[in-house]
Design a protein around this motif. Structure first.
Motif, PDB file in Angstrom:
ATOM      1  N   TYR A 122      31.005  40.909  51.783  1.00 25.56           N
ATOM      2  CA  TYR A 122      31.404  41.656  50.584  1.00 25.56           C
ATOM      3  C   TYR A 122      32.851  42.139  50.697  1.00 25.56           C
ATOM      4  O   TYR A 122      33.623  42.044  49.736  1.00 25.56           O
ATOM      5  N   GLU A 124      35.216  40.838  52.402  1.00 25.31           N
ATOM      6  CA  GLU A 124      36.158  39.725  52.488  1.00 25.31           C
ATOM      7  C   GLU A 124      35.957  38.728  51.348  1.00 25.31           C
ATOM      8  O   GLU A 124      36.332  37.565  51.443  1.00 25.31           O
ATOM      9  N   LYS A 125      35.376  39.210  50.239  1.00 26.58           N
ATOM     10  CA  LYS A 125      34.975  38.300  49.167  1.00 26.58           C
ATOM     11  C   LYS A 125      36.139  37.662  48.414  1.00 26.58           C
ATOM     12  O   LYS A 125      36.025  36.540  47.914  1.00 26.58           O
ATOM     13  N   ASP A 126      37.270  38.348  48.311  1.00 25.02           N
ATOM     14  CA  ASP A 126      38.370  37.826  47.489  1.00 25.02           C
ATOM     15  C   ASP A 126      38.889  36.466  47.966  1.00 25.02           C
ATOM     16  O   ASP A 126      39.058  35.555  47.147  1.00 25.02           O
ATOM     17  N   PRO A 127      39.151  36.289  49.267  1.00 19.65           N
ATOM     18  CA  PRO A 127      39.643  34.964  49.708  1.00 19.65           C
ATOM     19  C   PRO A 127      38.593  33.859  49.605  1.00 19.65           C
ATOM     20  O   PRO A 127      38.933  32.676  49.702  1.00 19.65           O
ATOM     21  N   LYS A 129      36.859  32.979  47.072  1.00 19.71           N
ATOM     22  CA  LYS A 129      36.898  32.300  45.768  1.00 19.71           C
ATOM     23  C   LYS A 129      35.492  31.933  45.284  1.00 19.71           C
ATOM     24  O   LYS A 129      35.201  30.783  44.947  1.00 19.71           O
ATOM     25  N   GLN A 135      29.431  35.787  43.017  1.00 19.51           N
ATOM     26  CA  GLN A 135      29.945  37.160  43.037  1.00 19.51           C
ATOM     27  C   GLN A 135      28.853  38.149  42.650  1.00 19.51           C
ATOM     28  O   GLN A 135      28.701  39.207  43.266  1.00 19.51           O
ATOM     29  N   TRP A 139      27.266  40.996  45.059  1.00 17.20           N
ATOM     30  CA  TRP A 139      27.307  42.402  44.616  1.00 17.20           C
ATOM     31  C   TRP A 139      25.906  43.011  44.598  1.00 17.20           C
ATOM     32  O   TRP A 139      25.714  44.150  45.018  1.00 17.20           O
TER      33      TRP A 139
END
Length: 200
Positions: A122, A124-127, A129, A135, A139
């Motif tokens: 959670y 480190e979710k941004d990299p 993709k 998502q 969450w």
């Protein structure tokens, strides 16, 4: 296992993804089926939480989502039985099963190694993709675990588990009392004209 227990645990056969085996199940089959399904999911949870590989969406969140298929099948039939086919025998089985299900759910939520993996994915979710569905799933797991007490210390976790045990028993008693009150309240529809009179 008995034929009824096997029917509860095995994948459903038939069209549209399979048909629940209502005709093959007896009340006595539910408890051993639930216990076996819980044990199977516990092994899957332990494998996810204890793996040496760094946590990823696939090996943690997706794997967690796929875990417990046999338990889901058992609970699908079990919920129909407890909601629509209540009997003194089923009430007794339900009074045993519900606290065990609650205790198992607490053991999953309170699995520190498992939550640490979910939390790391959670954070480190941004990299990663992830697509919108991924998502949302990430969450949901992170939020549900957090709200259910995954971050609490061991003493607080014990208190939460005790409360959940009590609630499981109380909710079971309430639903059984409600069903008992409604048991003799029904309408027999003998023909089509009676059906329309009842529904309209």
């Amino acid at each position: 296992p008995s034929p009824g227990v096997k029917a509860l645990l095995d994948p459903w056969a038939g069209p549209h993804g399979g048909v629940p085996p209502f005709d093959e199940v007896r009340v006595a089959d539910f408890l051993p089926a639930v216990e076996e399904a819980i044990a199977a999911k516990r092994r899957e949870i332990d494998q996810i939480a204890g793996q040496a590989e760094p946590p990823t969406f696939e090996n943690t969140v997706e794997a967690l989502e796929k875990a417990g298929t046999s338990l889901r099948r058992v609970q699908a039939v079990y919920s129909v039985w407890t909601s629509n086919m209540a009997s003194p025998a089923m009430d007794s089985v339900q009074a045993v099963i519900e606290p065990r299900l609650a205790a198992f759910q607490d053991s999953v939520i309170q699995n520190s190694a498992l939550f640490q993996r979910i939390e790391r994915v959670y954070m480190e979710k941004d990299p990663l993709k992830l697509n919108p569905e991924q998502q949302r799933l990430l969450w949901r797991y992170y939020t549900n675990f957090t709200l259910a007490g995954a971050r609490l210390d061991e003493e607080a976790k014990g208190k939460v588990a005790a409360i959940n045990q009590q609630l499981a028993s109380l909710f079971t008693q309430f639903s059984q009392h409600l069903l008992a009150d409604e048991r003799d309240k029904y309408v027999v529809v003998s023909d089509a004209s009676s059906f329309w009179m009842v529904t309209w």
